[in-house]
Design a protein around this motif. Structure first.
Motif, PDB file in Angstrom:
ATOM      1  N   GLN A 125       0.820  -1.208   0.000  1.00 32.77           N
ATOM      2  CA  GLN A 125       0.000   0.000   0.000  1.00 32.77           C
ATOM      3  C   GLN A 125       0.860   1.268   0.000  1.00 32.77           C
ATOM      4  N   PRO A 126       1.880   1.382   0.847  1.00 29.65           N
ATOM      5  CA  PRO A 126       2.718   2.587   0.770  1.00 29.65           C
ATOM      6  C   PRO A 126       3.433   2.722  -0.583  1.00 29.65           C
ATOM      7  N   ARG A 162       2.275   1.709  -3.533  1.00 29.00           N
ATOM      8  CA  ARG A 162       1.285   2.209  -4.496  1.00 29.00           C
ATOM      9  C   ARG A 162       1.038   3.698  -4.291  1.00 29.00           C
ATOM     10  N   THR A 163       0.979   4.128  -3.033  1.00 27.61           N
ATOM     11  CA  THR A 163       0.765   5.539  -2.742  1.00 27.61           C
ATOM     12  C   THR A 163       1.959   6.366  -3.210  1.00 27.61           C
ATOM     13  N   ARG A 164       3.159   5.872  -2.985  1.00 26.46           N
ATOM     14  CA  ARG A 164       4.363   6.569  -3.443  1.00 26.46           C
ATOM     15  C   ARG A 164       4.367   6.704  -4.964  1.00 26.46           C
ATOM     16  N   ALA A 175       1.736   6.729  -6.878  1.00 28.88           N
ATOM     17  CA  ALA A 175       0.680   7.684  -7.231  1.00 28.88           C
ATOM     18  C   ALA A 175       1.178   9.120  -7.066  1.00 28.88           C
ATOM     19  N   TRP A 176       1.927   9.386  -5.999  1.00 26.84           N
ATOM     20  CA  TRP A 176       2.496  10.722  -5.816  1.00 26.84           C
ATOM     21  C   TRP A 176       3.473  11.041  -6.944  1.00 26.84           C
ATOM     22  N   ARG A 198       5.917  13.734   1.497  1.00 27.26           N
ATOM     23  CA  ARG A 198       5.007  12.599   1.655  1.00 27.26           C
ATOM     24  C   ARG A 198       5.683  11.292   1.242  1.00 27.26           C
ATOM     25  N   LEU A 222       6.510   7.929   3.571  1.00 29.12           N
ATOM     26  CA  LEU A 222       6.030   6.587   3.257  1.00 29.12           C
ATOM     27  C   LEU A 222       7.132   5.534   3.344  1.00 29.12           C
ATOM     28  N   LEU A 282      -1.596  11.088   5.960  1.00 30.39           N
ATOM     29  CA  LEU A 282      -1.229  12.377   5.390  1.00 30.39           C
ATOM     30  C   LEU A 282      -1.740  13.489   6.311  1.00 30.39           C
TER      31      LEU A 282
END
Length: 106
Positions: A15-16, A18-20, A22-23, A71, A75, A83
């Protein structure tokens, strides 16, 4: 006893990541939009409003890069925290400002 989807243990790596990613995609998209806005100013008749809007777009782009970088670094921890509200608001303000400056340039 049945297990609800929210009760499952979260994989701390996926999950982190994927978020990274996306950023990073958002930052790349933001960069392309800022460059296109600057290009539009240089190709058309140069006006004071267009130059100011392009300069402000570059400034807001740097601010967004700073928020995104902080951010992505956050992560990298074993258990990243949510966040912060200020960072989320800053990111939204940067995107809205870029849209406003883009309208000014066009």
């Amino acid at each position: 006893m049945t297990q609800l989807p929210g009760d499952a243990a979260r994989d701390p790596g996926l999950q982190p990541e994927r978020t990274r990613l996306a950023w990073r995609r958002t930052t790349l998209t933001y960069t392309v939009v800022a460059v296109l806005a600057g290009r539009q100013v240089l190709r058309d008749d140069v006006t004071v409003a267009g130059v100011v809007a392009a300069a402000l777009s570059a400034l807001v782009w740097v601010a967004f890069l700073w928020v995104a970088h902080r951010r992505m670094v956050a992560l990298d921890t074993a258990e990243p925290r949510a966040l912060p509200v200020r960072a989320g608001v800053a990111a939204v303000v940067c995107v809205v400002c870029l849209a406003a400056f883009g309208v000014t340039v066009v």
